[in-house]
Design an enzyme around this catalytic site. Structure first.
Site, PDB file in Angstrom:
ATOM      1  N   TYR A 146       0.817  -1.215   0.000  1.00  0.00           N
ATOM      2  CA  TYR A 146       0.000   0.000   0.000  1.00  0.00           C
ATOM      3  C   TYR A 146       0.853   1.269   0.000  1.00  0.00           C
ATOM      4  O   TYR A 146       0.356   2.355  -0.264  1.00  0.00           O
ATOM      5  CB  TYR A 146      -0.946   0.023   1.207  1.00  0.00           C
ATOM      6  CG  TYR A 146      -1.969  -1.110   1.233  1.00  0.00           C
ATOM      7  CD1 TYR A 146      -2.136  -1.953   0.149  1.00  0.00           C
ATOM      8  CD2 TYR A 146      -2.765  -1.316   2.350  1.00  0.00           C
ATOM      9  CE1 TYR A 146      -3.053  -2.991   0.174  1.00  0.00           C
ATOM     10  CE2 TYR A 146      -3.698  -2.349   2.388  1.00  0.00           C
ATOM     11  CZ  TYR A 146      -3.833  -3.182   1.289  1.00  0.00           C
ATOM     12  OH  TYR A 146      -4.745  -4.207   1.321  1.00  0.00           O
ATOM     13  N   LYS A 195       3.917 -15.193   2.676  1.00  0.00           N
ATOM     14  CA  LYS A 195       3.800 -15.965   1.433  1.00  0.00           C
ATOM     15  C   LYS A 195       5.234 -16.264   0.994  1.00  0.00           C
ATOM     16  O   LYS A 195       5.674 -15.888  -0.104  1.00  0.00           O
ATOM     17  CB  LYS A 195       3.017 -15.128   0.394  1.00  0.00           C
ATOM     18  CG  LYS A 195       2.616 -15.890  -0.843  1.00  0.00           C
ATOM     19  CD  LYS A 195       1.495 -16.883  -0.624  1.00  0.00           C
ATOM     20  CE  LYS A 195       1.221 -17.661  -1.895  1.00  0.00           C
ATOM     21  NZ  LYS A 195       0.392 -18.855  -1.680  1.00  0.00           N
ATOM     22  N   ASP A 227      -2.531 -18.113   2.493  1.00  0.00           N
ATOM     23  CA  ASP A 227      -3.718 -18.808   1.964  1.00  0.00           C
ATOM     24  C   ASP A 227      -4.198 -19.864   2.949  1.00  0.00           C
ATOM     25  O   ASP A 227      -5.406 -20.023   3.186  1.00  0.00           O
ATOM     26  CB  ASP A 227      -3.431 -19.413   0.571  1.00  0.00           C
ATOM     27  CG  ASP A 227      -2.046 -20.018   0.447  1.00  0.00           C
ATOM     28  OD1 ASP A 227      -1.206 -19.786   1.329  1.00  0.00           O
ATOM     29  OD2 ASP A 227      -1.782 -20.747  -0.528  1.00  0.00           O
ATOM     30  N   ASP A 251      -4.760  -6.625   6.342  1.00  0.00           N
ATOM     31  CA  ASP A 251      -5.990  -5.927   5.972  1.00  0.00           C
ATOM     32  C   ASP A 251      -7.098  -6.959   5.743  1.00  0.00           C
ATOM     33  O   ASP A 251      -8.216  -6.855   6.261  1.00  0.00           O
ATOM     34  CB  ASP A 251      -5.704  -5.132   4.680  1.00  0.00           C
ATOM     35  CG  ASP A 251      -6.837  -4.216   4.288  1.00  0.00           C
ATOM     36  OD1 ASP A 251      -7.777  -4.053   5.072  1.00  0.00           O
ATOM     37  OD2 ASP A 251      -6.783  -3.663   3.167  1.00  0.00           O
ATOM     38  N   ASP A 255     -10.195  -8.429   8.665  1.00  0.00           N
ATOM     39  CA  ASP A 255     -11.626  -8.350   8.360  1.00  0.00           C
ATOM     40  C   ASP A 255     -12.276  -9.729   8.436  1.00  0.00           C
ATOM     41  O   ASP A 255     -13.393  -9.875   8.933  1.00  0.00           O
ATOM     42  CB  ASP A 255     -11.856  -7.753   6.968  1.00  0.00           C
ATOM     43  CG  ASP A 255     -12.057  -6.243   7.034  1.00  0.00           C
ATOM     44  OD1 ASP A 255     -11.742  -5.664   8.085  1.00  0.00           O
ATOM     45  OD2 ASP A 255     -12.522  -5.659   6.044  1.00  0.00           O
TER      46      ASP A 255
END
Ligand code: NAD
Length: 360
Positions: A146, A195, A227, A251, A255
């Site tokens: 980001y 990852k 994942d 992020d 959520d």
């Protein structure tokens, strides 16, 4: 001891829920011999109305001078409020970005707690969640994809977009230390999510987290691919204590973690930086649809205040007392409208605050 708390009620239900959190803090202070000195500051829509901008430099300075910051929520009805006719950097939520940046906050903690009493709100099956769960997602806030360089170019008539994901070892080390410090106050388990089978930034992440873990021999470290973590959160959320991860993965996972608890009015959060000064706020917004009606659930803000005691002030037993009081009130069957269930007793914002304060 005396603690200086900058209080930013904000807009919508913000002032109502923050009033209840202060009520509970004061009762806790009374019982354990502390005083909380509040300085109320304007941020968001109310600051736009008063000063023409969502957060003035002067207000930011005052927040920086406090021991910690407690925030309600900012913003109005996006479809109706005149605040949203302003350019994006002048709107209420721009105050949030400015205060996080201005206070140098790089770590966000979002607890995902399923209180046994509220298990009906959880979308997962009872056999997965029986007995509830309690973990936190710690997300890096100021680096990664980001904040990396980005551009869109045209090559041979074809549009191409490029985003870059960058982390340096210092950015990883400072948030890893927070994660291990937080784990020391909890069940002493950190699951670092990355990852690393694909990304260099993840391989560096894994290496640095491992190095930091050596400073914390009591904490058990595990690594998990993102994942797999997304699956494990719905398959077996009880396995987690502290999930540590970078900005974009955090992020998404935070959520997902919120969703499995099922009730937005219960979700607290903390943002931390290099010092003990933190920003504590509920994860929900300003709920303009129910503002001023004594309907808002103040528990997320009350639980955020408990996090402030634990992480900024190292007041463990005081934080425990607030969390236990919340649990007890739920056990006795009191509910605000958002978590109301058959056979329970409906209460308003103020009464919920009184009940929790009464159990400290
Ligand atoms: P929201 O979280 O304010 O509300 C979503 C729904 O949940 C609404 O129906 C609301 O009534 C309900 N709700 C939220 N908190 C509740 C509580 N404590 N008790 C009972 N019910 C609750 O999200 P939204 O409607 O998308 O946004 C409203 C405003 O809040 C917007 O201006 C948005 O930009 C802002 N916002 C601010 C923050 C923040 O201050 N950190 C975060 C998210 C959204």
């Amino acid at each position: 001891m005396n603690y200086k708390v900058a209080v930013i009620p904000g807009d919508g239900i913000g002032p109502e829920i923050v009033t209840e959190a202060k009520k509970v803090l004061d009762k806790t202070g009374e019982k354990y011999g502390h005083t909380f000195e509040y300085q109320e500051l304007l941020m968001g829509g109310c600051s736009i109305d008063a000063y023409g901008e969502p957060l003035t430099d002067e207000t930011l300075e005052k927040a920086r001078a406090a021991d910690s910051v407690l925030l309600g929520a900012v913003g109005g009805d996006v479809g109706k409020s005149g605040w949203y006719k302003l350019p994006p950097d002048k709107r209420p939520e721009a105050g949030l970005l400015k205060i996080r940046k201005g206070l140098g906050l790089f770590a966000n903690i979002r607890p995902a707690v399923l209180f046994d009493e509220l298990s009906g709100a959880c979308p997962l099956k009872e056999e997965i969640t029986g007995g509830g769960f309690d973990f936190v997602v710690m997300r890096e806030l100021t680096g990664g994809l980001y904040f990396g360089e980005r551009k869109t170019i045209e090559e041979d008539g074809v549009l191409k977009a490029i985003d870059t994901l960058t982390y340096d070892e210092n950015e990883i080390r400072r948030i890893a230390r927070w994660a291990f410090d937080v784990a020391m106050k909890r069940n002493k388990k950190v699951c670092s999510v990355d990852k690393a089978n694909v990304l260099d930034s993840s391989r560096l992440w894994r290496k640095v987290v491992k190095e930091v873990s050596e400073e914390y021999p009591e904490v058990e470290l595990s690594d998990m691919l993102v994942d797999n973590c997304a699956m494990q959160l719905v398959r077996d959320p009880k396995q987690f204590d502290v999930i540590l991860t970078e900005n974009m993965f955090g992020d998404i996972l935070s959520d997902e973690a919120s969703m499995v608890t099922g009730s937005i009015g219960m979700l607290s959060s903390a943002s931390l930086g290099a010092t003990k000064l933190g920003l504590y706020e509920p994860s929900h917004g300003s709920a303009p649809d129910i503002a001023g009606q004594d309907k808002a659930n103040p528990l997320a803000t009350i639980l955020s205040a408990a996090m402030m005691l634990r992480y900024s002030f190292d007041l463990e037993k005081e934080a425990d007392a607030i969390e236990a009081a919340v649990k007890q009130v739920l056990k006795e069957g009191y509910r605000t409208i958002d978590i109301m269930d058959e056979g329970k007793t409906l209460v308003g914002t103020k009464q919920m605050g009184d009940l929790v304060a009464g159990h400290i």
